[in-house]
Design a protein around this motif. Structure first.
Motif, PDB file in Angstrom:
ATOM      1  N   ARG A   1       0.723  -1.145   0.077  1.00  0.00           N
ATOM      2  CA  ARG A   1       0.046  -0.079   0.011  1.00  0.00           C
ATOM      3  C   ARG A   1       1.037   1.228  -0.002  1.00  0.00           C
ATOM      4  O   ARG A   1       0.575   2.180  -0.674  1.00  0.00           O
ATOM      5  CB  ARG A   1      -0.915  -0.044   1.221  1.00  0.00           C
ATOM      6  CG  ARG A   1      -1.961   1.347   1.137  1.00  0.00           C
ATOM      7  CD  ARG A   1      -2.724   1.080   2.446  1.00  0.00           C
ATOM      8  NE  ARG A   1      -3.713   2.348   2.587  1.00  0.00           N
ATOM      9  CZ  ARG A   1      -3.412   3.230   2.922  1.00  0.00           C
ATOM     10  NH1 ARG A   1      -2.252   3.475   3.813  1.00  0.00           N
ATOM     11  NH2 ARG A   1      -4.349   4.322   3.104  1.00  0.00           N
ATOM     12  N   THR A   2       2.063   1.392   0.831  1.00  0.00           N
ATOM     13  CA  THR A   2       2.895   2.450   0.944  1.00  0.00           C
ATOM     14  C   THR A   2       3.390   2.461  -0.316  1.00  0.00           C
ATOM     15  O   THR A   2       3.631   3.703  -0.936  1.00  0.00           O
ATOM     16  CB  THR A   2       4.020   2.154   1.863  1.00  0.00           C
ATOM     17  OG1 THR A   2       3.047   1.925   3.124  1.00  0.00           O
ATOM     18  CG2 THR A   2       4.920   3.430   1.995  1.00  0.00           C
TER      19      THR A   2
ATOM     20  N   ILE B   1       1.215   4.440  -2.685  1.00  0.00           N
ATOM     21  CA  ILE B   1       1.114   5.844  -2.235  1.00  0.00           C
ATOM     22  C   ILE B   1       2.373   6.543  -2.926  1.00  0.00           C
ATOM     23  O   ILE B   1       2.434   7.790  -3.525  1.00  0.00           O
ATOM     24  CB  ILE B   1       1.152   6.017  -0.852  1.00  0.00           C
ATOM     25  CG1 ILE B   1      -0.567   5.733  -0.433  1.00  0.00           C
ATOM     26  CG2 ILE B   1       1.085   7.299  -0.475  1.00  0.00           C
ATOM     27  CD1 ILE B   1      -0.554   5.575   1.293  1.00  0.00           C
TER      28      ILE B   1
ATOM     29  N   ASP C   1     -11.991  11.297   4.000  1.00  0.00           N
ATOM     30  CA  ASP C   1     -12.126  10.009   3.445  1.00  0.00           C
ATOM     31  C   ASP C   1     -13.431   9.562   2.472  1.00  0.00           C
ATOM     32  O   ASP C   1     -13.604   8.374   2.157  1.00  0.00           O
ATOM     33  CB  ASP C   1     -11.980   8.956   4.492  1.00  0.00           C
ATOM     34  CG  ASP C   1     -11.330   7.538   3.944  1.00  0.00           C
ATOM     35  OD1 ASP C   1     -10.791   7.715   2.730  1.00  0.00           O
ATOM     36  OD2 ASP C   1     -11.604   6.591   4.603  1.00  0.00           O
TER      37      ASP C   1
ATOM     38  N   LEU D   1     -10.073   5.594   1.271  1.00  0.00           N
ATOM     39  CA  LEU D   1      -8.709   5.279   1.433  1.00  0.00           C
ATOM     40  C   LEU D   1      -8.313   4.663   2.620  1.00  0.00           C
ATOM     41  O   LEU D   1      -6.982   4.033   2.601  1.00  0.00           O
ATOM     42  CB  LEU D   1      -7.809   6.723   1.016  1.00  0.00           C
ATOM     43  CG  LEU D   1      -7.571   7.031  -0.347  1.00  0.00           C
ATOM     44  CD1 LEU D   1      -6.658   8.365  -0.537  1.00  0.00           C
ATOM     45  CD2 LEU D   1      -6.900   6.028  -1.229  1.00  0.00           C
TER      46      LEU D   1
ATOM     47  N   THR E   1      -4.822   7.988   6.184  1.00  0.00           N
ATOM     48  CA  THR E   1      -3.330   8.296   5.695  1.00  0.00           C
ATOM     49  C   THR E   1      -2.869   9.413   6.442  1.00  0.00           C
ATOM     50  O   THR E   1      -3.496  10.328   6.982  1.00  0.00           O
ATOM     51  CB  THR E   1      -3.880   8.971   4.077  1.00  0.00           C
ATOM     52  OG1 THR E   1      -4.895   9.989   4.179  1.00  0.00           O
ATOM     53  CG2 THR E   1      -4.265   7.757   3.320  1.00  0.00           C
TER      54      THR E   1
ATOM     55  N   GLU F   1       1.560  11.607   3.016  1.00  0.00           N
ATOM     56  CA  GLU F   1       1.222  10.715   2.129  1.00  0.00           C
ATOM     57  C   GLU F   1      -0.111  11.287   1.056  1.00  0.00           C
ATOM     58  O   GLU F   1      -0.039  11.021  -0.051  1.00  0.00           O
ATOM     59  CB  GLU F   1       0.321   9.483   2.854  1.00  0.00           C
ATOM     60  CG  GLU F   1       1.552   8.391   3.652  1.00  0.00           C
ATOM     61  CD  GLU F   1       0.685   7.255   4.116  1.00  0.00           C
ATOM     62  OE1 GLU F   1       1.389   6.338   4.348  1.00  0.00           O
ATOM     63  OE2 GLU F   1      -0.227   7.371   4.593  1.00  0.00           O
ATOM     64  N   ARG F   2      -0.837  12.178   1.512  1.00  0.00           N
ATOM     65  CA  ARG F   2      -1.720  12.776   0.906  1.00  0.00           C
ATOM     66  C   ARG F   2      -1.131  13.832   0.170  1.00  0.00           C
ATOM     67  O   ARG F   2      -1.382  13.993  -1.124  1.00  0.00           O
ATOM     68  CB  ARG F   2      -2.827  13.659   1.737  1.00  0.00           C
ATOM     69  CG  ARG F   2      -3.577  12.544   2.727  1.00  0.00           C
ATOM     70  CD  ARG F   2      -4.834  13.269   3.254  1.00  0.00           C
ATOM     71  NE  ARG F   2      -4.649  14.105   4.260  1.00  0.00           N
ATOM     72  CZ  ARG F   2      -4.270  14.225   5.518  1.00  0.00           C
ATOM     73  NH1 ARG F   2      -4.402  12.864   5.911  1.00  0.00           N
ATOM     74  NH2 ARG F   2      -4.072  15.056   6.393  1.00  0.00           N
TER      75      ARG F   2
END
Length: 749
Positions: A666-667, A670, A705, A725, A728, A732-733
């Motif tokens: 997932r990271t 991103i 979200d 999502l 976060t 990350e955003r």
């Protein structure tokens, strides 16, 4: 074998209790080893949200080029911490040419320019070098390999995608909510013939399927720890990756102290143990007395069972594994495991391999040599290979006669190389069954290509049972059928001169004017667009498997040779799971390039018209168009960032999933600007649907979200769907808004 306790427990004088008078869980959590180490590395002030800086970094030759290229593009001038660059994955050039050695020369030049540590090919596998040279009690190491685990040496290791290492290289932090800590309470002692892989497989079997330890820290403590050798602890610890935990830490003792002394680093040892009254969020009771010889059947380490149970009813268990594998292979090719059973009900194995950071350790190979000494592997179809984990291990095994004993029995002894673990060495023939003391038996990890009609099965076993099977000419045999008394490890001498004469250590001595050495296959990352106000994506692959591994997202094996060439590597994306993906993604990418040039395809015009007909305002010429995939649970396995970057290079803009198998995948999404959406009702979308995300950038930047998403179906209908999502971090955003990590950091250069 293993009891799961889902509620919190206190740890007091070597035993677990549910209540201690006057102790509050929120304060007693601070008494764990994990809490103390994480807090010592936290750069922030919020104890609940960690911002970690690591003591050192490590990468191998599948990942370091991309990481250094990312960090260079993000403004890096020197390595701010020791960075170990090992060459243990692309040591064998499966596709021919100079491209692997070109990568190695790039790494050596980078070690000079930026002040790194360069470990030449075949000298050591990544995790063995770090165990021998870089660990220290209370330290933390971040690696771009999922099996970055050094907890048994008092060092918390975390395996992540390359973007997270690039962040460390440009002075940023590794950010996450403080993880829960699970006590692994170890009692009892291993029986004769049982080894560390048997314990590891039992542990993975117990916790993988229900996510009991997912993204948590495992903390090993208890009287059973002290009866394990350091190699046994290391062998169990490295396999904790397969539980999907975040990291691990073990209490240390005189055994650990002796390890550091033998490796000429006595000052790196200190005693670690939980304080009395430490509180854990949950617990695993691991009784070593009850661990039998184990085998993990294809195609996952969690498909484990006792070897003797398999022997009692081989047709039942092999048929179950065969059917499960064939469902996963989706008819591309058929695995036949039942054919390995002979008329007497015995299971015939075609190949045995002992290798890598889990199998190739000194004691594992010594044990195999003792079982095979004076014996014969047979001259039939069965073959056996042994790979030591480092040249110091190799030298010690030569000196004590283990290499001679193995070769005399018919085994082949090889160099320090990770290849068999990811499909680039000792690939079995089509239809064969291989037993391996390595880390994974995912589909294609042995090197076969189902889309070309090739398939082989890999079962994971401990080196001792592999040697017992070899001694029996390839008939599956548990080590406890042969080993009646505990095997005694021979004395070990570590020759530090091997590394002193070959490893380039430039830490703290960067040479800014040193020129990087680029081979013709080493390319820069292509430019990526920032996120537009709205976003349109087309689902170009829809995968309904329970879990999709990173090896299916981007295959390992010979494709690894192209890791330094983003565009060329991307051609292999999903090639062994959905061969049509690349062509479909490239068609979307071309349509977006045409849009940017001022031409909207007829198909896109119709999609936007349908949105307008339903009252959904849109601006096609200012809205990015990208591809997307759906998978139930993607990202199990490797930390390789290429599982996400290859999607992005082909124009990927979003993923849709019910859940993500690991934090690291997932990271990775991103960091490469791919929105990792969650969808509760996957039946609401189908392959080839267009998904319009209205106001996505604004929702992202505000941390809201709730995302307005509309599916445009093939029949022209438009349906609002619910996507989000999940939690976060602000950075990350920002990375997602900027389009990728490189774009984000370029803004600050």
């Amino acid at each position: 074998m293993i009891e799961k306790i889902s509620h919190g427990v206190f740890y007091l004088q070597g035993r677990t209790v549910q209540y201690i008078a006057g102790e509050k869980p929120e304060e007693a959590r601070k008494k764990t080893m994990a809490w103390k180490i994480l807090s010592a590395h936290n750069q922030g002030t919020d104890p609940g949200n960690l911002h970690l800086r690591f003591d050192s970094l490590t990468s191998h030759d599948i990942t370091y080029v991309g990481i250094i290229q990312t960090a260079r593009a993000s403004g890096m001038k020197k390595f701010p911490m020791p960075y170990v660059l090992t060459n243990c994955h692309n040591s064998l050039c499966a596709v021919g040419g100079t491209i692997n050695e070109d990568d190695h020369q790039f790494a050596l030049s980078a070690a000079h320019k930026y002040g790194g540590i360069y470990v030449p090919p075949c000298l050591a596998v990544i995790h063995s070098y770090n165990r021998e040279m870089m660990t220290g009690c209370g330290r933390m190491i971040l690696g771009s390999d999922s099996h970055t685990r050094y907890g048994a040496l008092g060092t918390m290791g975390i395996g992540e995608g390359g973007g997270e290492l690039a962040k460390q290289l440009v002075g940023r932090t590794y950010d996450l909510a403080r993880p829960e800590v699970v006590l692994v309470h170890v009692t009892g002692a291993l029986k004769s013939g049982v080894g560390p892989q048997d314990v590891a497989l039992a542990l993975v079997r117990a916790v993988y399927a229900d996510g009991f330890v997912k993204n948590k820290v495992l903390e090993f403590a208890g009287p059973g720890v002290h009866g394990l050798s350091q190699d046994e602890r290391n062998g169990i610890d490295v396999m904790t990756t397969e539980t999907t935990c975040l990291s691990s830490i073990w209490e240390t003792d005189e055994v650990t102290e002796e390890y550091y002394s033998k490796h000429m680093r006595p000052d790196d040892y200190r005693k670690l143990e939980p304080e009395d009254g430490a509180y854990y969020d949950s617990c695993l009771e691991l009784n070593l007395d009850e661990i039998p010889c184990m085998i993990a059947l294809p195609m996952h380490p969690s498909y484990a069972l006792p070897i003797h149970e398999l022997q009692k009813d081989p047709e039942k268990y092999l048929k179950e594994a065969e059917d499960r594998a064939n469902r996963q292979l989706n008819g591309k090719v058929t695995m036949n495991l039942v054919s390995k059973i002979d008329e007497s009900g015995r299971i015939h194995v075609d190949q045995g391999v002992i290798a890598g950071c889990s199998g190739g350790t000194y004691e594992n190979i010594c044990a195999a040599a003792q079982i095979l000494k004076g014996q014969d592997c047979g001259n039939g179809e069965f073959k056996m290979s042994v790979y030591p984990d480092s040249m110091p291990t190799y030298k010690a095994l030569v000196e004590n006669g283990a290499v001679s004993d193995l070769i005399s029995a018919g085994a082949v002894f090889r160099e320090a190389f990770c290849g068999p673990c990811f499909g680039a060495g000792d690939t079995p023939a089509n239809g064969e069954l291989s037993i391996r003391h390595s880390t994974r038996n995912f589909p294609n990890r042995e090197g076969s290509k189902p889309t070309e009609g090739q398939i082989a099965g890999v079962a994971l076993m401990d080196a001792r049972s592999i040697a017992a099977t070899a001694r029996n000419g390839g008939i599956l045999t548990a080590a406890d059928e042969i080993v009646e008394e505990p095997l005694q490890a021979l004395p070990y001498h570590f020759d530090a001169g091997i590394y002193a004469r070959r490893v380039y250590d430039g830490w703290n001595h960067p040479e800014p004017d040193y020129e990087l050495r680029f081979g013709p296959n080493i390319k820069d990352w292509p430019e990526q667009p920032a996120l537009s106000d709205d976003l349109l994506v087309k689902i170009v692959s829809y995968i309904t498997d329970p879990v999709t591994t990173t090896d299916e997202l981007i295959p390992s094996g010979e494709t690894s040779s192209y890791r330094s060439n983003p565009l060329r590597l991307a051609q292999f994306t999903l090639s062994r799971r959905d061969p049509a993906y690349v062509g479909k993604a490239e068609a979307v990418q071309k349509a977006d390039a045409d849009r940017k040039a001022g031409t909207l395809s007829e198909e896109l015009k119709q999609v936007y018209q349908k949105l307008s007909d339903h009252g959904i305002a849109n601006d096609p010429m200012h809205t990015n168009f990208g591809s997307a995939i759906f998978a139930n649970k993607p990202g199990d396995g490797s930390a390789r960032e290429q599982a996400a970057s290859c999607q992005r290079v082909l124009g990927g803009a979003a993923n849709f999933a019910v859940s993500y198998a690991t934090k690291r995948y997932r990271t990775n999404c991103i960091n490469w600007g791919i929105l990792p959406f969650l969808i509760e009702k996957p039946e609401e979308i189908e392959n080839s649907d267009y998904i319009f995300l209205k106001g996505v950038r604004n929702s992202l930047e505000e941390g809201n979200d709730h995302y307005q998403a509309f599916a445009v179906k093939a029949d022209g209908s438009v349906k609002e769907i619910a996507v989000h999502l999940g939690a976060t971090e602000m950075e990350e955003r920002e990375i997602l808004s900027d389009g990728c990590l490189i774009n984000h950091y370029r803004k600050t250069i």
